[in-house]
Design a protein around this motif. Sequence first.
Motif, PDB file in Angstrom:
ATOM      1  N   ASN A   3      -5.013  18.192 -17.835  1.00 49.41           N
ATOM      2  CA  ASN A   3      -4.055  17.559 -16.934  1.00 49.41           C
ATOM      3  C   ASN A   3      -4.785  16.916 -15.759  1.00 49.41           C
ATOM      4  O   ASN A   3      -5.601  17.555 -15.117  1.00 49.41           O
ATOM      5  N   PRO A   4      -4.514  15.623 -15.475  1.00 50.47           N
ATOM      6  CA  PRO A   4      -5.262  14.920 -14.434  1.00 50.47           C
ATOM      7  C   PRO A   4      -4.721  15.081 -13.026  1.00 50.47           C
ATOM      8  O   PRO A   4      -5.112  14.341 -12.132  1.00 50.47           O
ATOM      9  N   GLN A   5      -3.816  16.037 -12.791  1.00 49.78           N
ATOM     10  CA  GLN A   5      -3.128  16.068 -11.503  1.00 49.78           C
ATOM     11  C   GLN A   5      -4.065  16.234 -10.309  1.00 49.78           C
ATOM     12  O   GLN A   5      -3.846  15.668  -9.253  1.00 49.78           O
ATOM     13  N   SER A   8      -6.530  12.375  -9.942  1.00 51.29           N
ATOM     14  CA  SER A   8      -5.506  11.708 -10.715  1.00 51.29           C
ATOM     15  C   SER A   8      -5.734  10.251 -11.074  1.00 51.29           C
ATOM     16  O   SER A   8      -5.064   9.744 -11.951  1.00 51.29           O
ATOM     17  N   TRP A  31      -1.741   8.768 -19.668  1.00 50.45           N
ATOM     18  CA  TRP A  31      -2.350   9.375 -18.476  1.00 50.45           C
ATOM     19  C   TRP A  31      -1.280   9.716 -17.433  1.00 50.45           C
ATOM     20  O   TRP A  31      -1.261  10.818 -16.871  1.00 50.45           O
ATOM     21  N   CYS A  32      -0.375   8.785 -17.194  1.00 49.42           N
ATOM     22  CA  CYS A  32       0.676   9.014 -16.193  1.00 49.42           C
ATOM     23  C   CYS A  32       1.665  10.080 -16.653  1.00 49.42           C
ATOM     24  O   CYS A  32       2.228  10.806 -15.826  1.00 49.42           O
ATOM     25  N   GLY A  36      -0.940  11.838 -13.818  1.00 46.23           N
ATOM     26  CA  GLY A  36      -1.952  11.047 -13.137  1.00 46.23           C
ATOM     27  C   GLY A  36      -1.434   9.709 -12.648  1.00 46.23           C
ATOM     28  O   GLY A  36      -0.277   9.354 -12.835  1.00 46.23           O
ATOM     29  N   GLU A  37      -2.317   8.957 -12.022  1.00 46.80           N
ATOM     30  CA  GLU A  37      -2.008   7.615 -11.544  1.00 46.80           C
ATOM     31  C   GLU A  37      -3.022   6.637 -12.134  1.00 46.80           C
ATOM     32  O   GLU A  37      -4.128   7.034 -12.505  1.00 46.80           O
ATOM     33  N   THR A  99     -11.081   8.677 -10.519  1.00 45.96           N
ATOM     34  CA  THR A  99     -11.645   9.784 -11.269  1.00 45.96           C
ATOM     35  C   THR A  99     -12.574   9.288 -12.368  1.00 45.96           C
ATOM     36  O   THR A  99     -13.620   9.865 -12.637  1.00 45.96           O
TER      37      THR A  99
END
Length: 381
Positions: A3-5, A8, A31-32, A36-37, A99
């Motif tokens: 999880n990219p939180q 992000s 990804w979102c 994430g963003e 990132t």
Amino acid sequence: MTNPQTQSLLLIAGGGTGGHLYSGLAVAEDWCARGGEVLFVGTNYGLEKNLVPHYGYKLETVPVSKLKGSSVVVRLKTLVLLPLALVKSLWIMARYRPTAVLGIGGYASGPMVVAGWICRVPTAIVDQNAIPGLTNRWLGKIAKKVFLAFDVAGSYFKKEKVRITGNPVLRSRLPAMLGHDESGRDNPRIVPTEYPEITLLVCGGSQGAHALNESVMQAFGLISKKFPGLKIIHQAGPTDEALVRKTYAEMKINAEVCAFIHDLENYYAKANLVIARSGAGTLTDLSNWGLASILVPYPFAADDHQRANARIFVDAGAALLLEQKNSTPEKLAEMIASLLKDTTRLESMGQAARLLSRPDAAKLVVDQLLSPFEKGGHRGI
């Protein structure tokens, strides 16, 4: 890490054509979806200029153009602008601190992936074609991971970097997301059947294709009386739209003509046969929807990559190949008629196309982006 939180921002660089850009949009979507963003970086003249904001993402631009296949003047201008493009890319890196950086092909991916490498941020590239583009071949030397749509493209990169993921596709363009069964055909309880029994879809790419348009129209004129239930859906491009619509009307052929079809998935669901160029995005859709096709590669594509793309589908029994130089109306009409008369062959070609499908490509790419990159001075994710 899945999880990219906590870290992000994924920077996706490139675009220019639909084949490049839509794969980036598909990765952005996945990804979102994990929290994430995404920031896109492209040019101010490619398809990304309108499509990226349309999908709700922020777009930064860098001043870059093509080197290969352009005039001497354009190449000199590009070389002069390259340092400025790199400076702008480094500024973007400093401002947004992503990132990771993912190059998707196209001119903007070059300076942006290099800037990511200079800033010691993990970098990766996606290549959608059987023969990788020149920019991606260069970037593959510094990228930590290389995501490919076709196995044959792996020979251009170091084996340890390569991941065969398929070409990422937006969820909205997948059959399962639209109430269709695994074959890609309609579920009549969910999507009403409104077209005649025989529907042919013609796609000349995101900008259309004049030579293909001319050949197809004349070919349909030769066979329309043999197939009275024929319905044509034709993406003609903005330049030829009026001409194509007028020609079909004069020939009294039942045709729906558009400059560009934004919701192609709704037309794939109706089509019995597709006549198209062999860009990566088109072939991805053909495989996901399990559609038979006649492929007419764009002969001036870089490194003749469209022909190489088409050959994969032809060798798999999923398509017929027609070179543009041999694409006379008579020859094309003969090929179309032979397939429409042989529904068993059409079905088997569609099944062969389906076997080439990798509908989870976007997920695989994001999974890899979120896994630790190989050591070598760059921090992992």
